[in-house]
Design a protein around this motif. Structure first.
Motif, mmCIF file in Angstrom:
data_model
loop_
_atom_site.group_PDB
_atom_site.id
_atom_site.type_symbol
_atom_site.label_atom_id
_atom_site.label_comp_id
_atom_site.label_asym_id
_atom_site.label_seq_id
_atom_site.Cartn_x
_atom_site.Cartn_y
_atom_site.Cartn_z
ATOM 1 N N ILE A 33 0.836 -1.206 0.000
ATOM 2 C CA ILE A 33 0.000 0.000 0.000
ATOM 3 C C ILE A 33 0.869 1.254 0.000
ATOM 4 N N ASN A 37 0.660 4.043 -2.862
ATOM 5 C CA ASN A 37 0.410 5.440 -2.522
ATOM 6 C C ASN A 37 1.492 6.372 -3.061
ATOM 7 N N ALA A 86 -3.306 -2.367 6.989
ATOM 8 C CA ALA A 86 -3.135 -0.977 6.575
ATOM 9 C C ALA A 86 -3.736 -0.051 7.618
ATOM 10 N N GLU A 88 -5.432 3.541 8.889
ATOM 11 C CA GLU A 88 -6.487 4.390 8.330
ATOM 12 C C GLU A 88 -5.881 5.437 7.398
ATOM 13 N N GLN A 90 -3.121 5.177 5.631
ATOM 14 C CA GLN A 90 -2.710 4.514 4.392
ATOM 15 C C GLN A 90 -3.914 4.245 3.492
ATOM 16 N N ARG A 91 -5.006 3.780 4.082
ATOM 17 C CA ARG A 91 -6.221 3.517 3.299
ATOM 18 C C ARG A 91 -6.772 4.800 2.689
ATOM 19 N N ARG A 92 -6.763 5.868 3.458
ATOM 20 C CA ARG A 92 -7.251 7.160 2.967
ATOM 21 C C ARG A 92 -6.382 7.640 1.798
ATOM 22 N N GLU A 95 -7.133 5.645 -1.350
ATOM 23 C CA GLU A 95 -8.383 6.071 -1.988
ATOM 24 C C GLU A 95 -8.193 7.394 -2.730
#
Length: 101
Positions: A33, A37, A86, A88, A90-92, A95
């Motif tokens: 991730i 990113n 992951a 939060e 990293q997920r943001r 996205e």
């Protein structure tokens, strides 16, 4: 690289690709991730590109085989050993960066 013949160029590119894979195998602290990113690709992308190249050339290569080649071990084993959940953040970021992948 205009003056390098195609065969030599292919050998050099292959050597650079193998070195990239070895580097990523050593850097298990760098999560997929994070790569997605920052760079818009990850180990899975590399394995997919390898499989696509094999398919285009008529070379039999399964998805699992291509992942094992890229990861240096079966994908499920790599995930069990090295993949973390992951965060939060990293997920943001993933996205937000999706359109560039």
């Amino acid at each position: 690289m205009n003056q390098i013949d195609p065969e030599t160029r292919t050998r050099l590119e292959a050597a650079a690709f193998r070195r990239l894979l070895e580097h990523l195998r050593q850097r298990t602290d760098v999560q997929n991730i994070d790569l997605m990113n920052l760079a818009g690709f990850c180990r899975n992308c590399l394995s997919n590109w390898l499989k696509e190249a094999a398919d285009a050339s008529g070379v039999p290569l399964s998805k699992e085989e291509s992942r094992t080649y890229v990861y240096g071990m079966p994908y499920e084993e790599w995930k069990a050993r090295h993949q973390r959940e992951a965060t939060e953040a990293q997920r943001r970021a993933f996205e937000e960066s999706k359109p560039s992948h």
